[in-house]
Write a protein that holds these residues in place. Structure first.
Motif, PDB file in Angstrom:
ATOM      1  N   ALA A 252       0.838  -1.207   0.000  1.00 57.09           N
ATOM      2  CA  ALA A 252       0.000   0.000   0.000  1.00 57.09           C
ATOM      3  C   ALA A 252       0.870   1.254   0.000  1.00 57.09           C
ATOM      4  O   ALA A 252       0.612   2.210  -0.750  1.00 57.09           O
ATOM      5  N   ASP A 256       0.758   3.801  -3.084  1.00 60.22           N
ATOM      6  CA  ASP A 256       0.309   5.145  -2.698  1.00 60.22           C
ATOM      7  C   ASP A 256       1.351   6.185  -3.095  1.00 60.22           C
ATOM      8  O   ASP A 256       1.014   7.280  -3.572  1.00 60.22           O
ATOM      9  N   GLU A 306      -2.298  -9.933  -6.127  1.00 61.48           N
ATOM     10  CA  GLU A 306      -2.058  -8.989  -5.044  1.00 61.48           C
ATOM     11  C   GLU A 306      -1.501  -7.676  -5.567  1.00 61.48           C
ATOM     12  O   GLU A 306      -1.760  -6.608  -5.009  1.00 61.48           O
ATOM     13  N   ARG A 309      -4.521  -5.837  -6.972  1.00 57.34           N
ATOM     14  CA  ARG A 309      -5.394  -5.383  -5.885  1.00 57.34           C
ATOM     15  C   ARG A 309      -4.800  -4.174  -5.173  1.00 57.34           C
ATOM     16  O   ARG A 309      -5.476  -3.185  -4.907  1.00 57.34           O
ATOM     17  N   ALA A 310      -3.499  -4.253  -4.873  1.00 59.04           N
ATOM     18  CA  ALA A 310      -2.857  -3.151  -4.158  1.00 59.04           C
ATOM     19  C   ALA A 310      -2.807  -1.884  -5.003  1.00 59.04           C
ATOM     20  O   ALA A 310      -3.031  -0.779  -4.503  1.00 59.04           O
ATOM     21  N   ALA A 312      -4.867  -1.050  -7.438  1.00 61.23           N
ATOM     22  CA  ALA A 312      -6.232  -0.523  -7.539  1.00 61.23           C
ATOM     23  C   ALA A 312      -6.660   0.170  -6.250  1.00 61.23           C
ATOM     24  O   ALA A 312      -7.336   1.210  -6.280  1.00 61.23           O
ATOM     25  N   HIS A 313      -6.283  -0.392  -5.126  1.00 56.99           N
ATOM     26  CA  HIS A 313      -6.643   0.196  -3.830  1.00 56.99           C
ATOM     27  C   HIS A 313      -6.027   1.581  -3.673  1.00 56.99           C
ATOM     28  O   HIS A 313      -6.594   2.453  -2.992  1.00 56.99           O
ATOM     29  N   SER A 314      -4.877   1.789  -4.317  1.00 54.54           N
ATOM     30  CA  SER A 314      -4.228   3.105  -4.260  1.00 54.54           C
ATOM     31  C   SER A 314      -4.800   4.082  -5.274  1.00 54.54           C
ATOM     32  O   SER A 314      -4.379   5.243  -5.308  1.00 54.54           O
TER      33      SER A 314
END
Length: 401
Positions: A252, A256, A306, A309-310, A312-314
């Motif tokens: 993350a 980020d 992973e 996912r990471a 996209a989460h950012s």
């Protein structure tokens, strides 16, 4: 008595499996198929029996690196026989565990780990890498392509995926010996910044920038990715062969940071080794532990899902993904062959133990890629503009022009 029990155990294992393998003991006694041996294992002392009596790939690699045993034969045969002897193909991947904590990736720890691996000797890496010293997976447009040509093709593949244009600001996270950084500036006209934690790499790239007359257009910094200051300043970012050092707990933070560094509409290409197993903390049969102790301290492999996912989460949108697994196996076999051809020079530069570490690590990695134990993914993602899509062509045709 214990030694003889272990000798008998080794004999049953080697001869029972009918492997083209001879194990030579420290006293001259030989076990196995002397009539059809492709590989010879020489045990230096009685203590070496333990690695052969109940073997794992990691235990055998440790014994080889520590000089407890010698491995004679073609390195491909050695790996294939090691796989059969240890039943490594059926070993369960290492489970994800609590050991992968944030404290394994503090700035000071990461710097120390990077310097352990990369600050071995610039001249050593120059023995077996291509002319640009690109230490990451090449891109073979044809099977007979030379390593130098395949590495140039890889650099172009990345630059085209990023759709680099003259005048754009480009950041290379983990720039190595500057192959991509210099290529992007000279061939695509970008204003380039590279970062590395390696003192040797920083010195080498600084020299290349001066020698090529690129001062003012290219800059290299000895800097942690977390400390790059220019928020929203970069049109394009690449991270090639660095992602493996980030750690699951820091995914993350990593994405980020990339998100914050990109301009709206900007693109990032993340090129890194991943686990083939979806729930894994690394390779089984003791391989991950060997790599952590001798090769890449603090390294960790995650599955490609992973990564997506990471990212996209950012807030990054995945635009393209490509698995280059076969290309990395071929790349590594090139490196191993070139290293073996210059083995005497390598030993003079870094010593016998480190030579053994790099030989068995790269050959083992080539075998792992060839057999689908690891993968290499390039993931291209972008930062949207006020909710719209990143600045990217509709089709992939431009990549293959």
């Amino acid at each position: 008595m214990l030694d003889q029990m272990l000798v008998n155990q080794v004999r049953r294992r080697v001869e029972g499996a009918d492997l083209p393998l001879v194990v030579e003991l420290w006293n001259g006694q030989q076990l196995g198929r002397r009539d059809a041996a492709a590989v010879r294992v020489k045990l230096r002392q009685a203590a070496s029996l333990k690695a052969m009596a109940a073997p794992s790939m990691g235990a055998l690699a440790r014994a080889y690196v520590e000089g407890d045993l010698d491995l004679d034969g073609n390195i491909r045969d050695i790996l294939a026989l090691g796989d059969r002897l240890c039943n490594a193909a059926h070993a369960k991947p290492k489970p994800s565990a609590d050991r992968w904590k944030w404290w394994r990736h503090t700035r000071s720890t990461d710097r120390r780990n990077i310097q352990y691996h990369y600050d071995v000797s610039n001249d050593f890496y120059g023995l077996w890498l291509d002319a640009r010293r690109v230490y990451s997976c090449a891109y073979f447009r044809s099977p007979d392509m030379s390593l130098d040509a395949a590495q140039e093709a890889k650099l172009d593949h990345i630059c085209r995926k990023l759709d680099l244009k003259p005048g754009e600001r480009f950041l290379d996270i983990g720039c190595g010996w500057g192959g991509l950084l210099l290529h992007a500036a000279e061939r695509y006209g970008v204003q380039a910044v590279g970062i590395t934690l390696s003192d040797d790499q920083h010195a080498y790239v600084s020299g290349q920038i001066a020698a090529r007359g690129l001062a003012g257009r290219v800059e290299v910094r000895r800097m942690d990715y977390r400390d790059v200051p220019e928020t929203g300043a970069y049109d394009k970012i690449a991270s090639v062969g660095m992602f493996e050092h980030v750690g699951r707990a820091n995914l993350a933070t990593y994405f980020d940071k990339i998100m914050s560094l990109l301009k709206p509409g900007g693109l990032v290409l993340n090129h890194g080794i991943t686990s083939a197993a979806t729930e894994s903390g690394g390779l089984g049969s003791g391989i991950s532990e060997f790599i952590d102790d001798y090769v890449f301290p603090g390294g960790e492999l995650v599955h490609a899902s992973e990564v997506l996912r990471a990212a996209a989460h950012s807030g990054l949108e995945c635009l393209d993904s490509e698995n280059l697994r076969p290309h990395y196996g071929r790349t590594l076999w090139h490196w191993v062959g070139r290293l073996e051809q210059r083995a005497d020079e390598a030993r003079r530069l870094i010593g016998e133990q480190k030579y053994r570490i790099w030989r068995i690590y790269m050959a083992g990695s080539a075998y792992a890629f060839d057999h689908g134990w690891m993968e290499l993914w390039q993931v291209l993602a972008g930062k949207g503009v006020h909710g719209s899509q990143p600045n990217y062509p509709y089709t992939r045709d431009f990549i293959y022009r």
